[in-house]
Design a protein around this motif. Sequence first.
Motif, short mmCIF file in Angstrom:
data_model
loop_
_atom_site.label_atom_id
_atom_site.label_comp_id
_atom_site.label_asym_id
_atom_site.label_seq_id
_atom_site.Cartn_x
_atom_site.Cartn_y
_atom_site.Cartn_z
N ARG A 1 0.83 -1.21 0.00
CA ARG A 1 0.00 0.00 0.00
C ARG A 1 0.87 1.26 0.00
O ARG A 1 0.59 2.22 -0.73
N LEU A 2 1.89 1.26 0.84
CA LEU A 2 2.75 2.45 0.92
C LEU A 2 3.52 2.67 -0.37
O LEU A 2 3.67 3.81 -0.82
N LEU A 3 4.00 1.60 -0.98
CA LEU A 3 4.72 1.76 -2.25
C LEU A 3 3.77 2.27 -3.34
O LEU A 3 4.12 3.17 -4.10
N LEU A 4 2.57 1.72 -3.39
CA LEU A 4 1.59 2.20 -4.38
C LEU A 4 1.24 3.66 -4.13
O LEU A 4 1.04 4.43 -5.07
N THR A 5 1.19 4.06 -2.87
CA THR A 5 0.92 5.45 -2.54
C THR A 5 2.06 6.34 -3.03
O THR A 5 1.82 7.40 -3.62
N GLN A 6 3.29 5.92 -2.78
CA GLN A 6 4.44 6.70 -3.25
C GLN A 6 4.39 6.85 -4.77
O GLN A 6 4.62 7.94 -5.30
N LEU A 7 4.07 5.78 -5.45
CA LEU A 7 4.00 5.83 -6.91
C LEU A 7 2.84 6.72 -7.37
O LEU A 7 2.96 7.44 -8.36
N ALA A 8 1.73 6.68 -6.65
CA ALA A 8 0.58 7.50 -7.02
C ALA A 8 0.86 8.99 -6.80
O ALA A 8 0.27 9.84 -7.47
N LEU A 9 1.75 9.31 -5.88
CA LEU A 9 2.09 10.71 -5.62
C LEU A 9 3.14 11.26 -6.58
O LEU A 9 3.36 12.47 -6.62
N GLN A 10 3.78 10.38 -7.32
CA GLN A 10 4.79 10.83 -8.27
C GLN A 10 4.12 11.52 -9.45
O GLN A 10 3.01 11.17 -9.85
N ALA A 11 4.82 12.45 -10.03
CA ALA A 11 4.31 13.14 -11.20
C ALA A 11 4.39 12.22 -12.42
O ALA A 11 4.81 11.07 -12.33
N ASN A 12 3.96 12.73 -13.52
CA ASN A 12 3.98 12.05 -14.81
C ASN A 12 2.95 10.93 -14.88
O ASN A 12 1.81 11.09 -14.51
N ALA A 13 3.39 9.78 -15.32
CA ALA A 13 2.48 8.71 -15.70
C ALA A 13 1.70 8.09 -14.55
O ALA A 13 0.65 7.51 -14.78
N THR A 14 2.19 8.20 -13.33
CA THR A 14 1.52 7.46 -12.26
C THR A 14 0.74 8.33 -11.28
O THR A 14 0.17 7.81 -10.33
N MET A 15 0.66 9.63 -11.47
CA MET A 15 0.01 10.49 -10.47
C MET A 15 -1.48 10.17 -10.36
O MET A 15 -2.20 10.15 -11.33
N ASP A 16 -1.89 9.90 -9.13
CA ASP A 16 -3.29 9.57 -8.83
C ASP A 16 -3.53 9.97 -7.38
O ASP A 16 -3.38 9.15 -6.47
N LEU A 17 -3.92 11.22 -7.15
CA LEU A 17 -4.06 11.73 -5.79
C LEU A 17 -5.20 11.06 -5.04
O LEU A 17 -5.06 10.75 -3.85
#
Length: 178
Positions: free
Chosen positions: A133-149
């Motif tokens: 969950r935490l890794l997916l959250t980190q990836l979701a907070l990244q800009a570009n292709a994976t951002m999903d707030l």
Amino acid sequence: MRPWCFIALWAFCACACAPEAPPPQAQGQALYEQGLEALNAGKWGLALGYFQRASQLMPDHIQTRLRLGELYLRLGHRETGAQLYAGLSAEARQTPEAHLLQARLMAAEGQPLQARQLATAVLQEQPHSLDARLLLTQLALQANATMDLRGAQTLCQEALAQFPRHYEARTMLLKSVL
């Protein structure tokens, strides 16, 4: 009684009555647990020290090696994290925890979409995995292709439902809201 006899008798009693040190495996496990507490509190430098000492006492403990790899990546030492992953046996690389370390390496190497796929697969296999969950959250907070707030907020709230005082989950929830 002569003074040297008294000292010898005292030394004998002190040694005979001293508690026995726990075996290295128990000491290593205690250090590993302390490392997890420090990691969850966001004290990465302290956690690194605990995991390093635990690894010395338990060199074959896979979980300790994986946590060391994760911490080295978080602290910016990608090569050291990659070396720890490369040093795992083929069997150990098939564990969900090793897949998460591999996903972290992929993210560090600029492959966030592949990292997200791998972390999502781990979360599907282990629905209660805080680390996934935490890794997916980190990836979701990244800009570009994976951002999903919105996705990051949901993942953080799920993680905090399991561990309400988890430092990193709280921090990332704040980032996803701001």
